[in-house]
Design a protein around this motif. Structure first.
Motif, PDB file in Angstrom:
ATOM      1  N   HIS A   1     -12.490   7.322  -3.612  1.00 23.50           N
ATOM      2  CA  HIS A   1     -11.273   7.109  -2.844  1.00 23.50           C
ATOM      3  C   HIS A   1     -10.229   6.538  -3.799  1.00 23.50           C
ATOM      4  N   LYS A   2      -9.056   7.137  -3.774  1.00 20.78           N
ATOM      5  CA  LYS A   2      -7.966   6.720  -4.650  1.00 20.78           C
ATOM      6  C   LYS A   2      -6.948   5.945  -3.817  1.00 20.78           C
ATOM      7  N   VAL A   3      -6.786   4.663  -4.138  1.00 22.99           N
ATOM      8  CA  VAL A   3      -5.859   3.799  -3.411  1.00 22.99           C
ATOM      9  C   VAL A   3      -4.730   3.426  -4.370  1.00 22.99           C
ATOM     10  N   THR A   4      -3.512   3.708  -3.956  1.00 16.70           N
ATOM     11  CA  THR A   4      -2.344   3.436  -4.797  1.00 16.70           C
ATOM     12  C   THR A   4      -1.511   2.319  -4.174  1.00 16.70           C
ATOM     13  N   PHE A   5      -1.212   1.326  -4.983  1.00 14.77           N
ATOM     14  CA  PHE A   5      -0.363   0.214  -4.559  1.00 14.77           C
ATOM     15  C   PHE A   5       0.966   0.298  -5.308  1.00 14.77           C
ATOM     16  N   GLU A   6       2.029  -0.059  -4.629  1.00 12.33           N
ATOM     17  CA  GLU A   6       3.344  -0.157  -5.258  1.00 12.33           C
ATOM     18  C   GLU A   6       3.555  -1.615  -5.629  1.00 12.33           C
ATOM     19  N   LEU A   7       3.880  -1.858  -6.892  1.00 15.80           N
ATOM     20  CA  LEU A   7       4.142  -3.206  -7.384  1.00 15.80           C
ATOM     21  C   LEU A   7       5.648  -3.398  -7.424  1.00 15.80           C
ATOM     22  N   ILE A   8       6.145  -4.343  -6.665  1.00 20.51           N
ATOM     23  CA  ILE A   8       7.590  -4.542  -6.539  1.00 20.51           C
ATOM     24  C   ILE A   8       7.918  -5.963  -6.966  1.00 20.51           C
TER      25      ILE A   8
ATOM     26  N   LEU B   1       0.859  -1.178   0.000  1.00 23.32           N
ATOM     27  CA  LEU B   1       0.000   0.000   0.000  1.00 23.32           C
ATOM     28  C   LEU B   1       0.895   1.228   0.000  1.00 23.32           C
ATOM     29  N   ALA B   2       0.725   2.093  -0.981  1.00 22.69           N
ATOM     30  CA  ALA B   2       1.561   3.292  -1.093  1.00 22.69           C
ATOM     31  C   ALA B   2       0.841   4.528  -0.574  1.00 22.69           C
ATOM     32  N   ALA B   3      -0.462   4.639  -0.873  1.00 22.68           N
ATOM     33  CA  ALA B   3      -1.191   5.841  -0.457  1.00 22.68           C
ATOM     34  C   ALA B   3      -2.691   5.612  -0.543  1.00 22.68           C
ATOM     35  N   VAL B   4      -3.396   6.342   0.304  1.00 28.35           N
ATOM     36  CA  VAL B   4      -4.858   6.375   0.253  1.00 28.35           C
ATOM     37  C   VAL B   4      -5.257   7.846   0.255  1.00 28.35           C
TER      38      VAL B   4
ATOM     39  N   SER C   1       6.678  -0.001 -10.011  1.00 24.12           N
ATOM     40  CA  SER C   1       5.576   0.673 -10.683  1.00 24.12           C
ATOM     41  C   SER C   1       4.410   0.748  -9.709  1.00 24.12           C
ATOM     42  N   GLN C   2       3.410   1.474 -10.090  1.00 23.97           N
ATOM     43  CA  GLN C   2       2.259   1.655  -9.221  1.00 23.97           C
ATOM     44  C   GLN C   2       0.974   1.298  -9.950  1.00 23.97           C
ATOM     45  N   MET C   3      -0.008   0.966  -9.147  1.00 19.09           N
ATOM     46  CA  MET C   3      -1.345   0.684  -9.665  1.00 19.09           C
ATOM     47  C   MET C   3      -2.326   1.493  -8.831  1.00 19.09           C
ATOM     48  N   VAL C   4      -3.164   2.252  -9.511  1.00 19.71           N
ATOM     49  CA  VAL C   4      -4.181   3.050  -8.833  1.00 19.71           C
ATOM     50  C   VAL C   4      -5.520   2.337  -8.962  1.00 19.71           C
ATOM     51  N   VAL C   5      -6.218   2.245  -7.846  1.00 17.92           N
ATOM     52  CA  VAL C   5      -7.541   1.636  -7.815  1.00 17.92           C
ATOM     53  C   VAL C   5      -8.511   2.664  -7.231  1.00 17.92           C
ATOM     54  N   TRP C   6      -9.581   2.890  -7.934  1.00 23.83           N
ATOM     55  CA  TRP C   6     -10.610   3.826  -7.469  1.00 23.83           C
ATOM     56  C   TRP C   6     -11.712   3.036  -6.790  1.00 23.83           C
ATOM     57  N   VAL C   7     -12.076   3.480  -5.582  1.00 24.96           N
ATOM     58  CA  VAL C   7     -13.105   2.795  -4.799  1.00 24.96           C
ATOM     59  C   VAL C   7     -14.246   3.765  -4.534  1.00 24.96           C
ATOM     60  N   HIS C   8     -15.456   3.323  -4.836  1.00 23.16           N
ATOM     61  CA  HIS C   8     -16.629   4.159  -4.616  1.00 23.16           C
ATOM     62  C   HIS C   8     -16.771   4.453  -3.125  1.00 23.16           C
ATOM     63  N   PRO C   9     -17.145   5.680  -2.777  1.00 21.50           N
ATOM     64  CA  PRO C   9     -17.238   6.051  -1.362  1.00 21.50           C
ATOM     65  C   PRO C   9     -18.356   5.334  -0.588  1.00 21.50           C
ATOM     66  N   ALA C  10     -19.230   4.613  -1.279  1.00 21.88           N
ATOM     67  CA  ALA C  10     -20.284   3.868  -0.583  1.00 21.88           C
ATOM     68  C   ALA C  10     -19.706   2.682   0.203  1.00 21.88           C
ATOM     69  N   TYR C  11     -18.522   2.188  -0.206  1.00 23.66           N
ATOM     70  CA  TYR C  11     -17.906   1.095   0.540  1.00 23.66           C
ATOM     71  C   TYR C  11     -17.480   1.597   1.918  1.00 23.66           C
ATOM     72  N   PRO C  12     -17.595   0.759   2.956  1.00 25.58           N
ATOM     73  CA  PRO C  12     -17.220   1.184   4.311  1.00 25.58           C
ATOM     74  C   PRO C  12     -15.727   1.532   4.399  1.00 25.58           C
ATOM     75  N   ASP C  13     -15.421   2.596   5.118  1.00 24.35           N
ATOM     76  CA  ASP C  13     -14.028   3.016   5.286  1.00 24.35           C
ATOM     77  C   ASP C  13     -13.157   1.914   5.877  1.00 24.35           C
ATOM     78  N   ASP C  14     -13.716   1.131   6.780  1.00 26.95           N
ATOM     79  CA  ASP C  14     -12.942   0.055   7.416  1.00 26.95           C
ATOM     80  C   ASP C  14     -12.499  -1.005   6.412  1.00 26.95           C
TER      81      ASP C  14
END
Length: 96
Positions: free
Chosen positions: A26-33, A9-12, A40-53
């Motif tokens: 919500h923009k979630v960025t993963f570092e691929l190593i 996990l690189a950033a949220v 390199s990185q992969m960005v995944v967009w998550v709809h805000p309806a999903y629970p924060d937890d």
């Protein structure tokens, strides 16, 4: 020819503007190593309806599916492990 690989996990970034969408996601960025490949990185967009937890877990699930699809696409017409090893033995430099 397997190399160790990991995803970190690189950033949220919560409530980020997403091109083409009116509401923030919500923009979630993963570092691929992976050994021998530039990070390199992969960005995944998550709809805000999903629970924060569950935000990171949801993003990991989406990333997993995309990476699986990419893996299947990359495997089309790929050499088998044995074939690539035999090819390498034929072409590798003498000083290797």
């Amino acid at each position: 020819m397997y190399h160790s690989s990991t995803i970190k996990l690189a950033a949220v970034e919560k409530s980020a503007a997403r091109d083409g969408f009116a509401e923030p996601y919500h923009k979630v960025t993963f570092e691929l190593i992976s050994e021998g490949i530039p990070k390199s990185q992969m960005v995944v967009w998550v709809h805000p309806a999903y629970p924060d937890d569950d935000l990171v877990r949801v993003a990991q699930t989406f990333a997993w599916r995309r990476l699986l699809d990419l893996s299947e696409a990359a495997s089309e017409n790929a050499f088998s492990e044995e074939e690539i090893q035999l090819l390498w033995e034929r072409v590798k430099p003498a000083n290797f």
